[in-house]
Design an enzyme around this catalytic site. Structure first.
Site, PDB file in Angstrom:
ATOM      1  N   GLY A  97       1.304 -11.079  16.376  1.00  0.00           N
ATOM      2  CA  GLY A  97       1.935  -9.808  16.011  1.00  0.00           C
ATOM      3  C   GLY A  97       2.796  -9.932  14.760  1.00  0.00           C
ATOM      4  O   GLY A  97       3.045 -11.030  14.251  1.00  0.00           O
TER       5      GLY A  97
ATOM      6  N   ALA B 148     -10.607  -0.456  13.354  1.00  0.00           N
ATOM      7  CA  ALA B 148     -11.690  -1.413  13.589  1.00  0.00           C
ATOM      8  C   ALA B 148     -11.148  -2.825  13.633  1.00  0.00           C
ATOM      9  O   ALA B 148     -10.110  -3.119  13.048  1.00  0.00           O
ATOM     10  CB  ALA B 148     -12.721  -1.310  12.469  1.00  0.00           C
TER      11      ALA B 148
ATOM     12  N   GLY C 145      -4.317 -12.749  20.987  1.00  0.00           N
ATOM     13  CA  GLY C 145      -5.633 -12.186  21.324  1.00  0.00           C
ATOM     14  C   GLY C 145      -5.843 -10.831  20.675  1.00  0.00           C
ATOM     15  O   GLY C 145      -6.583  -9.998  21.189  1.00  0.00           O
TER      16      GLY C 145
ATOM     17  N   SER D 252       0.821  -1.219   0.000  1.00  0.00           N
ATOM     18  CA  SER D 252       0.000   0.000   0.000  1.00  0.00           C
ATOM     19  C   SER D 252       0.851   1.264   0.000  1.00  0.00           C
ATOM     20  O   SER D 252       0.612   2.190  -0.787  1.00  0.00           O
ATOM     21  CB  SER D 252      -0.908  -0.001   1.223  1.00  0.00           C
ATOM     22  OG  SER D 252      -1.703  -1.157   1.212  1.00  0.00           O
ATOM     23  N   GLY D 253       1.839   1.333   0.899  1.00  0.00           N
ATOM     24  CA  GLY D 253       2.662   2.545   1.010  1.00  0.00           C
ATOM     25  C   GLY D 253       3.557   2.750  -0.199  1.00  0.00           C
ATOM     26  O   GLY D 253       3.666   3.861  -0.736  1.00  0.00           O
TER      27      GLY D 253
ATOM     28  N   CYS E 294      -1.967  -6.086   2.454  1.00  0.00           N
ATOM     29  CA  CYS E 294      -3.390  -5.706   2.509  1.00  0.00           C
ATOM     30  C   CYS E 294      -4.187  -6.348   1.376  1.00  0.00           C
ATOM     31  O   CYS E 294      -5.234  -6.948   1.606  1.00  0.00           O
ATOM     32  CB  CYS E 294      -3.518  -4.187   2.463  1.00  0.00           C
ATOM     33  SG  CYS E 294      -5.230  -3.649   2.373  1.00  0.00           S
TER      34      CYS E 294
ATOM     35  N   LYS F 193      -9.428 -11.004   3.675  1.00  0.00           N
ATOM     36  CA  LYS F 193     -10.052 -11.221   4.997  1.00  0.00           C
ATOM     37  C   LYS F 193     -11.476 -10.680   5.021  1.00  0.00           C
ATOM     38  O   LYS F 193     -12.398 -11.351   5.459  1.00  0.00           O
ATOM     39  CB  LYS F 193      -9.179 -10.543   6.061  1.00  0.00           C
ATOM     40  CG  LYS F 193      -9.630 -10.621   7.490  1.00  0.00           C
ATOM     41  CD  LYS F 193     -10.535  -9.527   7.971  1.00  0.00           C
ATOM     42  CE  LYS F 193     -10.202  -8.128   7.665  1.00  0.00           C
ATOM     43  NZ  LYS F 193      -9.263  -7.466   8.515  1.00  0.00           N
TER      44      LYS F 193
ATOM     45  N   GLU G  89     -10.501 -11.719  14.502  1.00  0.00           N
ATOM     46  CA  GLU G  89     -11.189 -11.700  13.203  1.00  0.00           C
ATOM     47  C   GLU G  89     -11.351 -13.129  12.661  1.00  0.00           C
ATOM     48  O   GLU G  89     -12.434 -13.530  12.235  1.00  0.00           O
ATOM     49  CB  GLU G  89     -10.420 -10.822  12.213  1.00  0.00           C
ATOM     50  CG  GLU G  89     -10.494  -9.333  12.627  1.00  0.00           C
ATOM     51  CD  GLU G  89      -9.811  -8.383  11.677  1.00  0.00           C
ATOM     52  OE1 GLU G  89      -9.012  -8.836  10.826  1.00  0.00           O
ATOM     53  OE2 GLU G  89     -10.063  -7.171  11.776  1.00  0.00           O
TER      54      GLU G  89
ATOM     55  N   CYS H 239      -6.127  -7.400   4.623  1.00  0.00           N
ATOM     56  CA  CYS H 239      -7.442  -6.730   4.736  1.00  0.00           C
ATOM     57  C   CYS H 239      -8.467  -7.183   3.692  1.00  0.00           C
ATOM     58  O   CYS H 239      -9.609  -7.482   4.036  1.00  0.00           O
ATOM     59  CB  CYS H 239      -7.289  -5.220   4.574  1.00  0.00           C
ATOM     60  SG  CYS H 239      -5.762  -4.526   5.157  1.00  0.00           S
TER      61      CYS H 239
ATOM     62  N   ARG I 140      -1.792 -15.446  25.853  1.00  0.00           N
ATOM     63  CA  ARG I 140      -0.792 -15.536  26.933  1.00  0.00           C
ATOM     64  C   ARG I 140      -1.177 -14.679  28.140  1.00  0.00           C
ATOM     65  O   ARG I 140      -0.734 -14.921  29.247  1.00  0.00           O
ATOM     66  CB  ARG I 140       0.580 -15.125  26.420  1.00  0.00           C
ATOM     67  CG  ARG I 140       0.707 -13.662  26.043  1.00  0.00           C
ATOM     68  CD  ARG I 140       2.125 -13.315  25.648  1.00  0.00           C
ATOM     69  NE  ARG I 140       2.206 -11.962  25.138  1.00  0.00           N
ATOM     70  CZ  ARG I 140       3.309 -11.421  24.634  1.00  0.00           C
ATOM     71  NH1 ARG I 140       4.404 -12.142  24.556  1.00  0.00           N
ATOM     72  NH2 ARG I 140       3.319 -10.191  24.212  1.00  0.00           N
TER      73      ARG I 140
ATOM     74  N   TYR J 117      -3.625  -2.941  -9.563  1.00  0.00           N
ATOM     75  CA  TYR J 117      -2.485  -2.230  -8.951  1.00  0.00           C
ATOM     76  C   TYR J 117      -1.312  -2.152  -9.929  1.00  0.00           C
ATOM     77  O   TYR J 117      -0.655  -1.123 -10.054  1.00  0.00           O
ATOM     78  CB  TYR J 117      -2.038  -2.943  -7.662  1.00  0.00           C
ATOM     79  CG  TYR J 117      -2.735  -2.423  -6.433  1.00  0.00           C
ATOM     80  CD1 TYR J 117      -4.096  -2.618  -6.246  1.00  0.00           C
ATOM     81  CD2 TYR J 117      -2.035  -1.726  -5.451  1.00  0.00           C
ATOM     82  CE1 TYR J 117      -4.742  -2.142  -5.125  1.00  0.00           C
ATOM     83  CE2 TYR J 117      -2.674  -1.238  -4.324  1.00  0.00           C
ATOM     84  CZ  TYR J 117      -4.025  -1.458  -4.174  1.00  0.00           C
ATOM     85  OH  TYR J 117      -4.662  -0.972  -3.060  1.00  0.00           O
TER      86      TYR J 117
HETATM   87  P1  NDP Z   1      -1.717  -7.845  17.479  1.00  0.00           P
HETATM   88  O1  NDP Z   1      -0.599  -6.972  17.858  1.00  0.00           O
HETATM   89  O2  NDP Z   1      -3.065  -7.250  17.247  1.00  0.00           O
HETATM   90  O3  NDP Z   1      -1.888  -8.979  18.583  1.00  0.00           O
HETATM   91  C1  NDP Z   1      -0.844  -9.840  18.904  1.00  0.00           C
HETATM   92  C2  NDP Z   1      -1.329 -10.791  19.975  1.00  0.00           C
HETATM   93  O4  NDP Z   1      -0.369 -11.815  20.135  1.00  0.00           O
HETATM   94  C3  NDP Z   1      -1.511 -10.129  21.332  1.00  0.00           C
HETATM   95  O5  NDP Z   1      -2.622 -10.711  21.959  1.00  0.00           O
HETATM   96  C4  NDP Z   1      -0.204 -10.501  22.042  1.00  0.00           C
HETATM   97  O6  NDP Z   1      -0.353 -10.616  23.431  1.00  0.00           O
HETATM   98  C5  NDP Z   1       0.051 -11.882  21.479  1.00  0.00           C
HETATM   99  N1  NDP Z   1       1.453 -12.281  21.481  1.00  0.00           N
HETATM  100  C6  NDP Z   1       2.519 -11.568  21.063  1.00  0.00           C
HETATM  101  N2  NDP Z   1       3.644 -12.299  21.160  1.00  0.00           N
HETATM  102  C7  NDP Z   1       3.277 -13.505  21.651  1.00  0.00           C
HETATM  103  C8  NDP Z   1       3.991 -14.672  21.971  1.00  0.00           C
HETATM  104  N3  NDP Z   1       5.315 -14.762  21.814  1.00  0.00           N
HETATM  105  N4  NDP Z   1       3.299 -15.726  22.455  1.00  0.00           N
HETATM  106  C9  NDP Z   1       1.961 -15.659  22.614  1.00  0.00           C
HETATM  107  N5  NDP Z   1       1.241 -14.572  22.328  1.00  0.00           N
HETATM  108  C10 NDP Z   1       1.885 -13.500  21.845  1.00  0.00           C
HETATM  109  O7  NDP Z   1      -1.184  -8.638  16.197  1.00  0.00           O
HETATM  110  P2  NDP Z   1      -1.898  -9.473  15.048  1.00  0.00           P
HETATM  111  O8  NDP Z   1      -0.926 -10.517  14.684  1.00  0.00           O
HETATM  112  O9  NDP Z   1      -3.284  -9.862  15.424  1.00  0.00           O
HETATM  113  O10 NDP Z   1      -1.977  -8.408  13.866  1.00  0.00           O
HETATM  114  C11 NDP Z   1      -0.785  -7.782  13.400  1.00  0.00           C
HETATM  115  C12 NDP Z   1      -1.032  -6.351  13.038  1.00  0.00           C
HETATM  116  O11 NDP Z   1      -1.736  -6.298  11.822  1.00  0.00           O
HETATM  117  C13 NDP Z   1      -1.900  -5.600  14.034  1.00  0.00           C
HETATM  118  O12 NDP Z   1      -1.129  -4.951  15.007  1.00  0.00           O
HETATM  119  C14 NDP Z   1      -2.651  -4.623  13.185  1.00  0.00           C
HETATM  120  O13 NDP Z   1      -1.968  -3.409  13.186  1.00  0.00           O
HETATM  121  C15 NDP Z   1      -2.641  -5.226  11.805  1.00  0.00           C
HETATM  122  N6  NDP Z   1      -3.990  -5.729  11.488  1.00  0.00           N
HETATM  123  C16 NDP Z   1      -5.009  -4.825  11.394  1.00  0.00           C
HETATM  124  C17 NDP Z   1      -6.278  -5.233  11.122  1.00  0.00           C
HETATM  125  C18 NDP Z   1      -7.363  -4.229  11.059  1.00  0.00           C
HETATM  126  O14 NDP Z   1      -7.089  -3.042  10.960  1.00  0.00           O
HETATM  127  N7  NDP Z   1      -8.642  -4.637  11.164  1.00  0.00           N
HETATM  128  C19 NDP Z   1      -6.601  -6.649  10.886  1.00  0.00           C
HETATM  129  C20 NDP Z   1      -5.449  -7.524  11.037  1.00  0.00           C
HETATM  130  C21 NDP Z   1      -4.212  -7.060  11.316  1.00  0.00           C
HETATM  131  P3  NDP Z   1      -0.184  -9.352  24.431  1.00  0.00           P
HETATM  132  O15 NDP Z   1      -1.468  -8.584  24.347  1.00  0.00           O
HETATM  133  O16 NDP Z   1       0.046 -10.001  25.722  1.00  0.00           O
HETATM  134  O17 NDP Z   1       1.006  -8.594  23.914  1.00  0.00           O
END
Ligand code: NDP
Length: 447
Positions: A262, A341, A175, A14-15, A42, A50, A181, A47, A198, A98
């Site tokens: 993450g 969202a 989480g 995207s960027g 994306c 999904k 999602e 996005c 965790r 694109y």
């Molecule tokens: P998130 O950062 O949203 O969530 C990561 C989750 O994984 C958290 O619950 C975190 O726990 C947990 N976690 C991190 N490291 C570990 C580990 N080593 N062991 C177990 N659990 C762990 O990341 P996602 O992967 O869900 O999404 C990535 C990014 O993509 C998002 O940050 C978002 O910016 C983007 N995204 C955006 C969407 C949207 O706009 N609708 C949709 C999908 C992705 P804790 O809370 O304890 O750190």
């Protein structure tokens, strides 16, 4: 000095695509290297596909609800492969669009991996060496996989769009956005879903009351949660069954483990050190307000930097970079009041400060909520309540946060975010006449 290009972009997500297109429109000679597919996370595996799966998933409840609205709906079967293939075909279509956008702007698209070899130099996988006055790194982020025994048995969201079949039992680690999602999606496809977290909180960063509502609705629907779960290992049985084992508590047996833990900046072996590009303690490229790195000829935008990991933000950063460097119009991105969202089931959305953040910032605040059962849910006999929450600075009466969970929450919040961004007061919301009957009217009727 003569360079092959004015701008060389690494990464056609995207960027990168936005920056390339705008820079070219400003008269720059531009090339983009992409090692996988034009469109980036994306469009290709984030996005867009999904959201299409979410539309597909929604039919599960819609078809049931339709009976309450008089439709004689027979028992319906779901075919994962039909949805998957249609979604992938649409991704192909978008990739074509694109690519055409870049070509029609005279941007050279190079389908190869590129590595930086100096402040103005890049080497392509084919061995070709290229020079550019400016280099833009827009390589995005890559899923993080926890280091546990048997992690190789799991997949990430990258692979979910390509599955051969819908898993009967799926365990999703994490989480956050992706976990919630895909839990909603696969639950609607009749998979037995377990979220393994965790900690004790879902979706950190969103308002606590809204997150609690999602948890309550998800549990009621039948999604399973394991909180404070420290994974020990993942084992694979002869029949293919996976077994997630923990330091404490019963193991979880499933057919698919997904890591949604993450994403980290995608900078491995990119050659950043050859140009003195500095990295921060989170492994992201350090940039200033104009997206310039510690090397004056190299810029970076999107998830490879440590700002907001959101597509529209990367697009703005790419556009601002091109205007600044090639359009004689230096400008930065405003990160205030960025709406976001989670397309969970139901979706939630928010803009501005959460209740806790507002208390810390303003001291005295007022909270207004509307906790209601959407009209459609009432007739459908679906006992699922929406929750809207407004956070107001008590001194100025300004709305500083808006948070909601319920049908179409992201659609409603995008419009309402304009008012929050503009700094409107609670009184100005109240002065707007309600649009009846709608869910969004709750926003101007909050007491
Ligand atoms: P998130 O950062 O949203 O969530 C990561 C989750 O994984 C958290 O619950 C975190 O726990 C947990 N976690 C991190 N490291 C570990 C580990 N080593 N062991 C177990 N659990 C762990 O990341 P996602 O992967 O869900 O999404 C990535 C990014 O993509 C998002 O940050 C978002 O910016 C983007 N995204 C955006 C969407 C949207 O706009 N609708 C949709 C999908 C992705 P804790 O809370 O304890 O750190």
């Amino acid at each position: 000095m003569d360079y092959d290009f004015d701008l060389f972009v690494i990464g056609a997500g995207s960027g990168g695509v936005r920056a390339a297109r705008v820079a070219s429109a400003h008269g720059a000679k531009v090339a983009v290297a992409e090692e996988y597919r034009v469109g980036g996370t994306c469009v290709i595996r984030g996005c867009v596909p999904k959201k299409l799966l979410i539309y597909g998933a929604h039919f599960a409840e819609d078809l049931k609800d339709a009976r309450r609205f008089g439709w004689n709906v027979p028992d319906c079967d779901f075919e994962w492969k039909a949805l998957r293939d249609n979604v992938l075909a649409d991704v192909d279509r978008l990739e074509g669009l694109y690519t055409n956008t870049l070509s029609s702007h005279d941007v050279e698209v190079i389908p190869e991996r590129a590595v930086i070899t100096g402040p103005h130099a890049v080497k392509l996988a084919s061995g070709r060496e290229v020079t550019a006055k400016y280099i833009l790194v827009a390589t995005g982020a890559w899923p993080v996989i926890p280091e546990i025994d048997g992690a190789e048995h799991g997949v990430t969201s990258n692979e979910l769009f390509l599955l051969d079949e819908c898993p009967k039992r799926i365990a999703i680690v994490g989480g956050g956005y992706i976990a919630n999602e895909f839990a909603g999606i696969f639950h609607q496809f009749d998979s037995h879903v377990t979220i393994i977290n965790r900690g004790g909180d879902l979706l950190r960063g969103y308002d606590a009351q809204i997150r609690d509502r999602l948890l309550q609705i998800s549990v009621t629907k039948g999604i399973n949660f394991r909180f404070h779960a420290k994974m020990r290992k993942i084992e694979k049985d002869k029949d293919g069954t996976l077994c997630v084992r923990f330091e404490e508590g019963e193991p979880v047996a499933c057919d698919l483990v997904v890591f949604a833990t993450g994403r980290k900046p995608h900078i491995d072996d990119l050659g950043l050190e050859s140009a003195g590009v500095e990295i921060n303690d989170k492994g992201a490229i350090k940039v200033d307000d104009y997206s310039k790195t510690s090397c004056p000829s190299i810029y970076a935008v999107g998830d490879v930097t440590d700002r907001l990991q959101l597509t529209p933000v990367a697009i703005r950063e790419g556009h601002a970079f091109a205007d600044t460097v090639f359009g004689d119009n230096p400008r930065t991105v405003d990160y205030g009041c960025v709406p976001s969202a989670v397309f969970s089931h139901p979706p939630l959305a928010g803009v501005g400060l959460t209740e806790r953040e507002a208390k810390e910032k303003y001291g005295t605040i007022k909270i207004y909520t509307s906790d209601f059962r959407p009209m459609k849910n009432v007739l459908a006999g679906r006992d699922e309540r929406a929750l809207y929450k407004m956070v107001v600075d008590a001194t100025t009466n300004r709305v500083v946060g808006l948070h909601m969970i319920g049908p179409d929450a992201p659609e409603i919040l995008q419009a309402a975010a304009v008012a929050v961004k503009a700094g409107l007061t609670k009184q100005e919301f109240d002065d707007t006449v309600a649009l009846h009957p709608s869910m969004a009217e709750e926003l101007v009727l909050l007491k």
